[in-house]
Design a protein around this motif. Structure first.
Motif, short mmCIF file in Angstrom:
data_model
loop_
_atom_site.label_atom_id
_atom_site.label_comp_id
_atom_site.label_asym_id
_atom_site.label_seq_id
_atom_site.Cartn_x
_atom_site.Cartn_y
_atom_site.Cartn_z
N GLY A 126 41.75 55.00 50.12
CA GLY A 126 43.00 54.27 50.00
C GLY A 126 44.08 54.66 50.99
N GLN A 136 39.56 43.68 54.85
CA GLN A 136 39.79 42.53 53.97
C GLN A 136 39.79 41.24 54.79
N HIS A 164 36.70 47.36 47.98
CA HIS A 164 37.31 48.09 46.86
C HIS A 164 38.02 49.32 47.42
N THR A 165 39.28 49.46 47.08
CA THR A 165 40.08 50.54 47.65
C THR A 165 40.18 51.71 46.68
N ILE B 33 42.25 40.00 40.36
CA ILE B 33 41.54 41.26 40.56
C ILE B 33 40.26 41.27 39.71
N PRO B 46 42.32 49.03 41.30
CA PRO B 46 43.26 48.08 41.93
C PRO B 46 44.43 47.72 41.03
N HIS B 49 47.05 50.27 41.43
CA HIS B 49 47.78 50.03 42.68
C HIS B 49 48.80 48.89 42.46
N SER B 195 51.33 49.26 48.47
CA SER B 195 50.52 49.34 47.24
C SER B 195 49.88 48.00 46.91
N LEU B 198 46.78 47.64 48.87
CA LEU B 198 45.73 48.48 48.26
C LEU B 198 45.15 47.81 47.02
N ALA B 199 45.97 47.01 46.34
CA ALA B 199 45.46 46.27 45.17
C ALA B 199 44.59 45.09 45.60
N GLY B 200 44.54 44.84 46.92
CA GLY B 200 43.63 43.81 47.43
C GLY B 200 44.29 42.50 47.78
#
Lengths: 433, 275
Positions: A126, A136, A164-165, B33, B46, B49, B195, B198-200
């Protein structure tokens, strides 16, 4: 003389190397078209024939790992890419995914097709925000181009790929801890067996491979196993990215056949900085026993490095010149292992804590020769006594440094302090001879 | 001792629920998610995050939100949140600054950078400045050893740092001046924005910044200079069945291939990006 062999790094100097257009211009995704026209088992055989061995440190043959999946399990199969690069000194996968994420995505699609999996994950650490963005984006672009999703390029093959982080834990680079983390738990290693090939993610048959291993697959499929084995040594075939860091004139990434020596690489990288003397180095990250000048001509392949008493690991060549105190270096690595020990197994959790205390005392010049015996005794009680290899790795710098530099440890307590000036080791310390 | 015990409790165990609008938005994001995974629990990392993208750290109400969404207990969520160092139990600064103090970076000057920076700001590990703009963390190896000593701000790379550059960097951050990472986009996002990535969730910045730093290209540059290549294929590289036509490429290169990135920034260099 060994020369460099850029394959994965070949397009890195193109400003758009990370885009789909940039990757396709260099022949990207042609291997995928070839693969989709092959029998999956034939791809597995090609990878077996290539002799590709895991690039994440352990060097297990990739094709053989794929072959371990039980043919008749009712559970879905998964491919998981380990992109949790965190081993101190290791810095190859991160620049690879930043500059060339599509080679990894193409590798994931071909590998998943070969092992008959319809769901793949890239588990990326991360703390590397821009690399995560690039991954991504590459995955989104691959979906849009029809390389991912339903009926890929009209082949009837479906694949979902999820980036997936992680959230900051070195231990998640251990494959079973990674699976626990991916399942939404604390990242703690599982007891093996069963191995992930039999019971991995969600209990299903799972292949876990390093970024560089999977990224090597498209070139092997495109060019053939013989092409791959024409590089490297008989038992350590192919190319790999060698990462030079520390007291070297030109630190950086050098992609070369396995079996190249540090002497050759140092020569390419302008030697040790300021013409200083090489004191010690790691062949494959901090978890591999230290080498010295004596080992400059050891071929950097799995067998030769092993025979010389260390491990090839991740080809993370951290170079330390004679301004560096080995006790300080080992203390800092031990603090790292103590910080990152997940706490599940007592020998690792307590042992790394003891390391820290003893080494702090030694570095401050307050220890005794007895402490060295305690450190070695402690190492015997850590090595091989935990679920995973984190504790084993922690013993490498301690045991090897005492073996190679016992006198330097002794000088610390004889003198009542550290004989080195840390200012001289810095990037700006100007430590010319 | 009692002070230490108090510190173990998050100072703001904010269990006050999200207002309905926020909660609705979070529920939508959580749905996104969850859709990525075959099993819901995989969404926990996620989602944590995501909580940090909303609250800046893992709040009590964030823990409750994760637990409710995934059908697990708050204790289970807390157990996971406390395992990973990127999940914070207290608010961090808008700009969370990391200094690598793992062996190689420490030896190359990371220790000196840490000492001078910590003194300059008057804050220690995992502490924030009073104005809440900058917080500091001693970070472990961040996989950029060829750029040592390395720092991060909100997980973007700042390469080849010195104590002077480090102090200027935090001064600029506190003064609200623009600061750019060495290998990252042309803006520096805040902790909460980072953040969210990072959660996508896409922030549209993937195409910005250099493709590789100078150090990453050292081997390739040398190979080009000396004419070294990997051997030619034994069968020749297979031609695609249907070559991709230029009009099918939806993703134009950010720059003309082979030409340097615009502006006066040298690709991969710290110079000019951190003034």
């Amino acid at each position: 003389m060994t020369t460099l062999t850029p394959v994965l790094t070949r397009n890195w100097d193109q400003p758009d190397s990370f885009t789909l257009a940039g990757y396709e211009r260099e022949g990207g995704y042609t291997a995928l078209r070839k693969a989709l026209a092959m029998e999956p088992d034939a791809i597995v055989q090609t990878v077996k024939d290539s002799g590709l061995r895991g690039r994440g440190g352990a060097g297990f043959p990739t094709g053989m790992k794929w072959g371990f999946l039980p043919p008749d399990s009712p559970n879905p199969r998964y491919l998981v890419v380990n992109a949790d690069e965190s081993e101190p000194g290791t810095c190859k996968d991160i620049p690879l995914m930043m500059a060339n994420p599509h080679v990894l995505v193409e590798g994931v699609i071909i590998s998943s097709f070969a092992i008959k999996s319809n769901h793949a994950f890239i588990y990326v650490r991360g703390e590397v925000l821009h690399v995560i963005r690039r991954l991504q984006q590459a995955v989104r672009d691959a979906y849009a181009a029809g390389y991912l999703g339903k009926d890929i390029l009209g082949s009837g093959y479906d694949l979902e790929l999820v980036v997936h982080t992680g959230a900051g834990a070195y231990i998640c680079g251990e494959e079973t801890a990674l699976l626990d983390s991916l399942e939404g738990y604390r990242g703690q290693p599982r007891l093996k067996p069963p191995f992930p090939a039999v019971a991995g993610l969600y209990g299903g048959p799972t292949v876990i491979n390093n970024v560089e291993s999977i990224a090597s697959v498209p070139s092997i499929v495109a060019n053939g196993a013989d092409w791959f084995t024409s590089m490297g040594t008989e038992k350590s075939a192919g190319f790999g990215i060698f990462s030079l860091s520390g007291h070297v004139t030109k630190p950086g990434q050098y992609e070369a056949p396995l079996g190249i020596t540090l002497r050759e690489l140092l020569d390419m990288a302008g030697g040790v900085r300021g013409g200083r003397k090489l004191k010690f180095w790691t062949p494959g990250g901090s978890s591999t026993p230290l080498f010295t000048e004596e080992h400059l001509d050891v071929p950097l392949d799995f067998e030769s490095v092993g025979a010389a008493g260390s491990m090839l690991g991740t080809r993370a060549l951290q170079i330390f010149d004679d301004t560096v105190c080995v006790v300080r270096a080992v203390l800092r690595w031990s603090e790292f292992y103590a910080h990152e020990s997940c706490g599940k197994c007592t020998p690792c959790r307590e042992g790394t804590y003891w390391y820290k205390q003893l080494l702090k005392r030694l570095e401050a010049g307050q220890g005794s020769e007895e402490d060295l015996d305690t450190l070695l005794d402690l190492s015997d009680n850590i090595l091989g006594r935990s679920f995973c290899a984190l504790g084993d790795g922690a013993t490498s710098p301690v045991v090897s440094s005492i073996k190679l530099f016992r006198d330097e440890y002794i000088r610390h307590f004889e003198q009542g302090g550290c004989p080195f000036d840390p200012a001289k080791s810095t990037l700006w310390g100007g430590a010319a001879v | 001792m009692s002070e230490q015990l108090l510190k173990l409790e998050p100072p703001f165990r904010s269990t006050e629920p999200y207002d309905p609008e926020t909660r609705e938005r979070l529920d939508r994001d959580a749905k996104d998610i969850l859709a990525r995974y075959p099993q819901p629990r995989s969404a926990l990392l996620p989602m944590l995050h995501l909580v940090q993208a909303e609250d800046g750290y893992v709040t009590g109400r964030g823990i409750d939100f994760c637990a409710e969404t995934l059908g697990i207990t708050p204790a289970q969520v807390t157990g996971v949140a406390t395992f990973y160092t990127q999940y914070k139990r207290e608010p961090v600064g808008d700009y969370h600054v990391g200094v690598c103090i793992n062996t190689l970076c420490a030896v190359m000057g990371g220790d000196q950078i840490w000492n001078e920076l910590s003194e300059h700001l008057g804050v220690g590990h995992d502490e924030s400045t009073e104005d809440g703009t900058v917080s500091l963390e001693r970070i472990e190896c961040n996989a950029a050893c060829d750029f040592a000593p390395v720092m991060t701000v909100n997980w973007e790379f700042f390469d080849n740092m010195t104590p002077e550059k480090a102090k200027r960097l935090v001064d600029d951050l506190r003064a609200g001046k623009q600061v750019l990472p060495s290998r990252g986009p042309n803006t520096l996002c805040t902790w909460k924005q980072a953040s969210r990535v990072l959660a996508g969730f896409d922030d549209g910045l993937a195409h910005e910044g250099v493709q590789a730093g100078t150090e990453s290209l050292r081997g390739l540059d040398l190979a080009r200079e000396r004419g070294w290549t990997a051997p030619a294929a034994d069968t020749g590289r297979a031609a695609p069945d249907e070559p991709v036509k230029p009009e099918e490429i939806t993703d134009p290169p950010p720059n003309e291939p082979g030409k340097p990135i615009g502006g006066d920034v040298k690709p991969g260099s710290q110079e000019g990006r951190n003034q």
